[in-house]
Scaffold this motif. Structure first.
Motif, PDB file in Angstrom:
ATOM      1  N   GLN A 224       0.713  -1.242   0.040  1.00 16.58           N
ATOM      2  CA  GLN A 224      -0.044   0.028  -0.101  1.00 16.58           C
ATOM      3  C   GLN A 224       0.807   1.337  -0.184  1.00 16.58           C
ATOM      4  O   GLN A 224       1.881   1.278   0.826  1.00 16.58           O
ATOM      5  CB  GLN A 224      -0.784   0.036   1.315  1.00 16.58           C
ATOM      6  CG  GLN A 224      -1.766   1.348   1.328  1.00 16.58           C
ATOM      7  CD  GLN A 224      -2.567   1.361   2.662  1.00 16.58           C
ATOM      8  OE1 GLN A 224      -2.581   0.244   3.328  1.00 16.58           O
ATOM      9  NE2 GLN A 224      -3.289   2.613   2.813  1.00 16.58           N
ATOM     10  N   VAL A 225       0.437   2.105  -0.873  1.00 14.64           N
ATOM     11  CA  VAL A 225       1.186   3.488  -1.101  1.00 14.64           C
ATOM     12  C   VAL A 225       0.362   4.632  -0.999  1.00 14.64           C
ATOM     13  O   VAL A 225      -0.680   4.616  -1.531  1.00 14.64           O
ATOM     14  CB  VAL A 225       2.048   3.502  -2.245  1.00 14.64           C
ATOM     15  CG1 VAL A 225       2.898   5.036  -2.267  1.00 14.64           C
ATOM     16  CG2 VAL A 225       2.983   2.310  -2.443  1.00 14.64           C
ATOM     17  N   LEU A 226       0.470   5.560  -0.021  1.00 16.56           N
ATOM     18  CA  LEU A 226      -0.158   6.735  -0.005  1.00 16.56           C
ATOM     19  C   LEU A 226       0.773   8.076  -0.458  1.00 16.56           C
ATOM     20  O   LEU A 226       1.843   7.991   0.106  1.00 16.56           O
ATOM     21  CB  LEU A 226      -0.456   7.081   1.467  1.00 16.56           C
ATOM     22  CG  LEU A 226      -1.674   6.099   2.191  1.00 16.56           C
ATOM     23  CD1 LEU A 226      -2.057   6.494   3.704  1.00 16.56           C
ATOM     24  CD2 LEU A 226      -2.902   6.022   1.343  1.00 16.56           C
ATOM     25  N   VAL A 227       0.171   8.620  -1.498  1.00 14.72           N
ATOM     26  CA  VAL A 227       0.993   9.749  -1.895  1.00 14.72           C
ATOM     27  C   VAL A 227       0.551  11.158  -1.723  1.00 14.72           C
ATOM     28  O   VAL A 227      -0.905  11.515  -2.100  1.00 14.72           O
ATOM     29  CB  VAL A 227       1.067   9.361  -3.503  1.00 14.72           C
ATOM     30  CG1 VAL A 227       1.672  10.740  -4.297  1.00 14.72           C
ATOM     31  CG2 VAL A 227       1.849   8.108  -3.829  1.00 14.72           C
ATOM     32  N   HIS A 228       0.952  11.946  -0.811  1.00 16.48           N
ATOM     33  CA  HIS A 228       0.645  13.213  -0.851  1.00 16.48           C
ATOM     34  C   HIS A 228       0.823  14.305  -2.144  1.00 16.48           C
ATOM     35  O   HIS A 228       0.400  15.106  -2.646  1.00 16.48           O
ATOM     36  CB  HIS A 228       0.916  13.675   0.468  1.00 16.48           C
ATOM     37  CG  HIS A 228       0.322  13.143   1.687  1.00 16.48           C
ATOM     38  ND1 HIS A 228      -0.733  13.513   2.014  1.00 16.48           N
ATOM     39  CD2 HIS A 228       0.632  12.306   2.406  1.00 16.48           C
ATOM     40  CE1 HIS A 228      -1.134  12.754   3.186  1.00 16.48           C
ATOM     41  NE2 HIS A 228      -0.150  11.979   3.442  1.00 16.48           N
TER      42      HIS A 228
END
Length: 313
Positions: A224-228
């Motif tokens: 899982q990757v969260l990108v701001h």
């Protein structure tokens, strides 16, 4: 004094916490609302509400009266609904609140079928992406996506919708096509340079409550990757977000149904297709009340029919 109207006004004030909200939601002049409450208190010989310059509190006597009044109004509404069902012609006005893209692309195009089916039911449609207080703002039901926050409301799931990550061809030609979500994050120019430079521009969507942009979310297998990322343009309304993507301000995530026409025409292109984002649930919400009006029940059932073709599950 119209005691029934005064009861309704008092109940609305007790639920919304403001004379002004009660007046606006009931479409009654504010001085009339004040006078009705004063007349009701004079008739009862007791204070129902304690008013200060900052807030309105229901007195202990008012709390007991509110419970009885709410029950009585519910019984009266049941009587009216039964009479209306006997005529088989549901009537009245229903106030709905729905997000912008859902309104423009799904609900409004289908409204003629609702009007044809129920010609005596009239719809006031509030269109916004902001969170609302159903009871305080006098809204009968709302359509919203995401996690359910207010557990006091009844929620009926009407769809689970897929996301796509996309951008305009002009943007991708200028900035390149990413092969991994990490490429959307700001990165160092080289191993020795601590300066951060943008990898890609993000067409952001920010919260009306916090003012912060929501991250892009990517899942692949167990990763899982969260990108701001570098949010160069951010909006807080879904139709505007789609317009920003079409204008080429950056990469963003949009619901598949809203991007689909532009993907077919070539005005948008998907990227990172081997990464997914969990489907988003959508619900129609209404107040928990055993005296659910027949007109609201009819509308909720109709909304479920309308959204069924958009359910990606």
């Amino acid at each position: 004094m119209d005691q029934l109207l005064a009861l309704r006004v008092f109940v609305r004030i007790a639920e919304s916490g403001a004379f002004s909200k009660a007046a606006d939601s009931m479409n009654i002049p504010r001085p009339t609302v004040t006078k009705l409450v004063q007349d009701l208190e004079r008739h009862l010989g007791t204070k129902l509400l304690h008013r200060t310059t900052r807030r309105i509190n229901v007195t202990p006597e008012g709390t007991a009266y509110y419970e009885r009044a709410k029950h009585l109004i519910g019984e009266l509404e049941d009587m009216d609904e039964n009479a209306a069902r006997a005529r088989a012609r549901p009537q009245g006005r229903i106030r709905i609140d729905v997000g912008s893209v859902l309104a423009n692309m799904i609900l409004i195009p289908a409204l003629p079928s609702f009007r044809a089916r129920y010609p005596d039911l009239h719809v006031d449609l509030g269109v916004s992406d902001r969170p609302i207080d159903l009871i305080g703002e006098g809204v009968d039901c709302a359509i919203r996506g995401g996690a359910l926050v207010d557990t006091s409301l009844v929620a009926r799931r009407i769809a689970n919708m897929d996301w796509v990550t996309c951008a305009s061809p002009l943007y991708l030609k200028a900035r390149g096509i990413p092969s991994h979500p990490h490429e959307l994050m700001p990165r160092a120019a080289d191993a020795t340079d601590k300066t951060r430079v943008p990898g890609h521009a993000i067409a952001g969507y920010f919260s009306s409550l916090t003012g912060r942009a929501f991250p892009l979310e990517f899942h692949k297998g167990g990763e899982q990757v969260l990108v701001h990322g570098q949010v160069e343009v951010a909006v807080n309304e879904s139709t505007a977000h789609l317009s920003a993507l079409l204008a080429g301000v950056g990469i963003g995530q949009a619901f598949k149904f809203m991007a689909a026409p532009h993907l077919e025409s070539g005005r948008l292109r998907t990227v990172l297709d081997d990464w997914t984002r969990p489907r988003q649930p959508f619900h129609v919400l209404y107040a928990s009340n055993r005296h659910l009006a027949a007109k609201i029940r009819l509308f909720v059932d109709w909304v479920a029919e309308v959204f069924a073709p958009f359910d990606d599950q």
